[in-house]
Design a protein around this motif. Structure first.
Motif, PDB file in Angstrom:
ATOM      1  N   TYR A 140       0.835  -1.206   0.000  1.00 54.15           N
ATOM      2  CA  TYR A 140       0.000   0.000   0.000  1.00 54.15           C
ATOM      3  C   TYR A 140       0.869   1.256   0.000  1.00 54.15           C
ATOM      4  O   TYR A 140       0.619   2.202  -0.748  1.00 54.15           O
ATOM      5  CB  TYR A 140      -0.935  -0.021   1.215  1.00 54.15           C
ATOM      6  N   VAL A 141       1.911   1.256   0.829  1.00 50.35           N
ATOM      7  CA  VAL A 141       2.832   2.395   0.881  1.00 50.35           C
ATOM      8  C   VAL A 141       3.448   2.621  -0.490  1.00 50.35           C
ATOM      9  O   VAL A 141       3.524   3.756  -0.980  1.00 50.35           O
ATOM     10  CB  VAL A 141       3.929   2.161   1.956  1.00 50.35           C
ATOM     11  N   LEU A 142       3.886   1.554  -1.131  1.00 51.69           N
ATOM     12  CA  LEU A 142       4.496   1.661  -2.452  1.00 51.69           C
ATOM     13  C   LEU A 142       3.514   2.197  -3.482  1.00 51.69           C
ATOM     14  O   LEU A 142       3.874   3.032  -4.318  1.00 51.69           O
ATOM     15  CB  LEU A 142       5.030   0.302  -2.900  1.00 51.69           C
ATOM     16  N   ASP A 143       2.272   1.737  -3.420  1.00 49.96           N
ATOM     17  CA  ASP A 143       1.261   2.182  -4.375  1.00 49.96           C
ATOM     18  C   ASP A 143       0.959   3.670  -4.210  1.00 49.96           C
ATOM     19  O   ASP A 143       0.917   4.421  -5.188  1.00 49.96           O
ATOM     20  CB  ASP A 143      -0.019   1.356  -4.199  1.00 49.96           C
ATOM     21  N   VAL A 144       0.775   4.106  -2.988  1.00 51.93           N
ATOM     22  CA  VAL A 144       0.468   5.517  -2.735  1.00 51.93           C
ATOM     23  C   VAL A 144       1.656   6.392  -3.118  1.00 51.93           C
ATOM     24  O   VAL A 144       1.489   7.452  -3.745  1.00 51.93           O
ATOM     25  CB  VAL A 144       0.058   5.734  -1.255  1.00 51.93           C
ATOM     26  N   ALA A 145       2.863   5.959  -2.785  1.00 47.62           N
ATOM     27  CA  ALA A 145       4.062   6.730  -3.147  1.00 47.62           C
ATOM     28  C   ALA A 145       4.201   6.828  -4.663  1.00 47.62           C
ATOM     29  O   ALA A 145       4.574   7.873  -5.194  1.00 47.62           O
ATOM     30  CB  ALA A 145       5.297   6.090  -2.542  1.00 47.62           C
ATOM     31  N   VAL A 159      -6.824  17.941  -4.517  1.00 44.15           N
ATOM     32  CA  VAL A 159      -7.509  17.227  -3.441  1.00 44.15           C
ATOM     33  C   VAL A 159      -6.986  15.799  -3.352  1.00 44.15           C
ATOM     34  O   VAL A 159      -6.691  15.302  -2.259  1.00 44.15           O
ATOM     35  CB  VAL A 159      -9.036  17.252  -3.664  1.00 44.15           C
ATOM     36  N   ALA A 160      -6.837  15.137  -4.498  1.00 44.84           N
ATOM     37  CA  ALA A 160      -6.320  13.765  -4.504  1.00 44.84           C
ATOM     38  C   ALA A 160      -4.878  13.733  -4.011  1.00 44.84           C
ATOM     39  O   ALA A 160      -4.488  12.829  -3.269  1.00 44.84           O
ATOM     40  CB  ALA A 160      -6.422  13.173  -5.904  1.00 44.84           C
ATOM     41  N   TYR A 161      -4.083  14.714  -4.407  1.00 41.95           N
ATOM     42  CA  TYR A 161      -2.684  14.763  -3.984  1.00 41.95           C
ATOM     43  C   TYR A 161      -2.591  14.877  -2.464  1.00 41.95           C
ATOM     44  O   TYR A 161      -1.823  14.154  -1.825  1.00 41.95           O
ATOM     45  CB  TYR A 161      -1.968  15.935  -4.652  1.00 41.95           C
ATOM     46  N   LYS A 162      -3.396  15.772  -1.909  1.00 37.62           N
ATOM     47  CA  LYS A 162      -3.382  15.953  -0.453  1.00 37.62           C
ATOM     48  C   LYS A 162      -3.855  14.679   0.254  1.00 37.62           C
ATOM     49  O   LYS A 162      -3.295  14.280   1.270  1.00 37.62           O
ATOM     50  CB  LYS A 162      -4.269  17.137  -0.068  1.00 37.62           C
ATOM     51  N   LEU A 163      -4.857  14.032  -0.310  1.00 31.94           N
ATOM     52  CA  LEU A 163      -5.363  12.787   0.260  1.00 31.94           C
ATOM     53  C   LEU A 163      -4.300  11.698   0.223  1.00 31.94           C
ATOM     54  O   LEU A 163      -4.065  11.013   1.219  1.00 31.94           O
ATOM     55  CB  LEU A 163      -6.616  12.328  -0.495  1.00 31.94           C
ATOM     56  N   PHE A 164      -3.615  11.549  -0.913  1.00 30.39           N
ATOM     57  CA  PHE A 164      -2.570  10.535  -1.027  1.00 30.39           C
ATOM     58  C   PHE A 164      -1.405  10.840  -0.085  1.00 30.39           C
ATOM     59  O   PHE A 164      -0.831   9.935   0.519  1.00 30.39           O
ATOM     60  CB  PHE A 164      -2.068  10.416  -2.466  1.00 30.39           C
ATOM     61  N   ALA A 165      -1.044  12.110   0.046  1.00 33.37           N
ATOM     62  CA  ALA A 165       0.047  12.486   0.955  1.00 33.37           C
ATOM     63  C   ALA A 165      -0.326  12.146   2.401  1.00 33.37           C
ATOM     64  O   ALA A 165       0.504  11.629   3.157  1.00 33.37           O
ATOM     65  CB  ALA A 165       0.361  13.969   0.816  1.00 33.37           C
ATOM     66  N   ARG A 166      -1.559  12.405   2.779  1.00 29.20           N
ATOM     67  CA  ARG A 166      -2.019  12.085   4.136  1.00 29.20           C
ATOM     68  C   ARG A 166      -2.042  10.563   4.343  1.00 29.20           C
ATOM     69  O   ARG A 166      -1.623  10.059   5.383  1.00 29.20           O
ATOM     70  CB  ARG A 166      -3.407  12.669   4.382  1.00 29.20           C
ATOM     71  N   ARG A 167      -2.525   9.834   3.329  1.00 29.81           N
ATOM     72  CA  ARG A 167      -2.563   8.373   3.443  1.00 29.81           C
ATOM     73  C   ARG A 167      -1.162   7.783   3.540  1.00 29.81           C
ATOM     74  O   ARG A 167      -0.944   6.822   4.281  1.00 29.81           O
ATOM     75  CB  ARG A 167      -3.298   7.770   2.249  1.00 29.81           C
ATOM     76  N   LEU A 168      -0.221   8.345   2.808  1.00 31.15           N
ATOM     77  CA  LEU A 168       1.152   7.860   2.877  1.00 31.15           C
ATOM     78  C   LEU A 168       1.712   8.070   4.280  1.00 31.15           C
ATOM     79  O   LEU A 168       2.329   7.169   4.854  1.00 31.15           O
ATOM     80  CB  LEU A 168       2.026   8.569   1.840  1.00 31.15           C
ATOM     81  N   LYS A 169       1.468   9.236   4.842  1.00 30.14           N
ATOM     82  CA  LYS A 169       1.952   9.535   6.192  1.00 30.14           C
ATOM     83  C   LYS A 169       1.345   8.562   7.207  1.00 30.14           C
ATOM     84  O   LYS A 169       2.037   8.041   8.075  1.00 30.14           O
ATOM     85  CB  LYS A 169       1.596  10.975   6.549  1.00 30.14           C
ATOM     86  N   PRO A 180      10.926   9.763  -4.278  1.00 32.68           N
ATOM     87  CA  PRO A 180      10.949  11.080  -3.623  1.00 32.68           C
ATOM     88  C   PRO A 180       9.859  11.255  -2.567  1.00 32.68           C
ATOM     89  O   PRO A 180      10.113  11.815  -1.507  1.00 32.68           O
ATOM     90  CB  PRO A 180      10.754  12.056  -4.781  1.00 32.68           C
ATOM     91  N   ALA A 181       8.655  10.782  -2.849  1.00 31.27           N
ATOM     92  CA  ALA A 181       7.559  10.951  -1.887  1.00 31.27           C
ATOM     93  C   ALA A 181       7.869  10.218  -0.586  1.00 31.27           C
ATOM     94  O   ALA A 181       7.578  10.716   0.503  1.00 31.27           O
ATOM     95  CB  ALA A 181       6.251  10.454  -2.489  1.00 31.27           C
ATOM     96  N   LEU A 182       8.453   9.036  -0.691  1.00 31.62           N
ATOM     97  CA  LEU A 182       8.801   8.280   0.513  1.00 31.62           C
ATOM     98  C   LEU A 182       9.946   8.942   1.272  1.00 31.62           C
ATOM     99  O   LEU A 182       9.910   9.019   2.502  1.00 31.62           O
ATOM    100  CB  LEU A 182       9.211   6.853   0.140  1.00 31.62           C
ATOM    101  N   ARG A 183      10.945   9.414   0.541  1.00 34.01           N
ATOM    102  CA  ARG A 183      12.062  10.093   1.202  1.00 34.01           C
ATOM    103  C   ARG A 183      11.567  11.294   1.982  1.00 34.01           C
ATOM    104  O   ARG A 183      11.970  11.526   3.124  1.00 34.01           O
ATOM    105  CB  ARG A 183      13.100  10.532   0.168  1.00 34.01           C
ATOM    106  N   GLU A 184      10.691  12.083   1.367  1.00 36.06           N
ATOM    107  CA  GLU A 184      10.167  13.278   2.037  1.00 36.06           C
ATOM    108  C   GLU A 184       9.332  12.912   3.251  1.00 36.06           C
ATOM    109  O   GLU A 184       9.448  13.536   4.309  1.00 36.06           O
ATOM    110  CB  GLU A 184       9.348  14.111   1.063  1.00 36.06           C
ATOM    111  N   ALA A 185       8.481  11.888   3.115  1.00 40.30           N
ATOM    112  CA  ALA A 185       7.635  11.477   4.236  1.00 40.30           C
ATOM    113  C   ALA A 185       8.478  10.952   5.399  1.00 40.30           C
ATOM    114  O   ALA A 185       8.215  11.270   6.558  1.00 40.30           O
ATOM    115  CB  ALA A 185       6.635  10.424   3.778  1.00 40.30           C
ATOM    116  N   LEU A 186       9.504  10.160   5.081  1.00 43.43           N
ATOM    117  CA  LEU A 186      10.375   9.642   6.134  1.00 43.43           C
ATOM    118  C   LEU A 186      11.194  10.762   6.777  1.00 43.43           C
ATOM    119  O   LEU A 186      11.407  10.756   7.993  1.00 43.43           O
ATOM    120  CB  LEU A 186      11.298   8.558   5.570  1.00 43.43           C
ATOM    121  N   ALA A 187      11.641  11.725   5.977  1.00 38.94           N
ATOM    122  CA  ALA A 187      12.388  12.860   6.533  1.00 38.94           C
ATOM    123  C   ALA A 187      11.496  13.712   7.432  1.00 38.94           C
ATOM    124  O   ALA A 187      11.934  14.160   8.499  1.00 38.94           O
ATOM    125  CB  ALA A 187      12.968  13.702   5.410  1.00 38.94           C
TER     126      ALA A 187
END
Length: 102
Positions: free
Chosen positions: A12-17, A33-43, A62-69
């Motif tokens: 799921y994490v990989l799919d959202v990222a 709206v979808a971008y914000k939703l996906f970013a929240r779901r990834l977090k 990149p999305a995972l690196r940013e979320a982990l940072a």
């Protein structure tokens, strides 16, 4: 104990990222709206897994690196390499002061 690479949470994490990455690169239509939703779901999905749970090549996203940072900053109060840089700077200052005294 790390989660298996085939774990539903990891997939799921990989799919959202991947969806966030495709929106950022223009392969998917950028819907705020979808971008914000996906970013929240990834977090939220990353909340239950550590960086060592993720496959090694996943941290390239990149999305995972940013979320982990972001999560590291919230947990530790500084960025990942910031403390190491501060430690190096203080060690250098100590060496210079020792030379000046001696």
């Amino acid at each position: 104990m790390p989660l298996p690479a085939s774990s539903g949470q990891i997939l799921y994490v990989l799919d959202v990222a991947q969806k966030l990455h495709e929106m950022e690169n223009g392969r998917l239509r950028l819907d705020p709206v979808a971008y914000k939703l996906f970013a929240r779901r990834l977090k939220q999905a990353l909340a239950g897994c550590s960086p060592r749970d993720l496959p090694a090549n996943v941290s390239q996203a990149p999305a995972l690196r940013e979320a982990l940072a972001d999560r590291y900053f919230v947990e530790h109060g500084h960025f990942m390499n910031e403390q190491a840089a501060a430690d190096i700077a203080w060690a250098t200052i100590d060496r210079v002061q020792d030379r000046l005294r001696g």
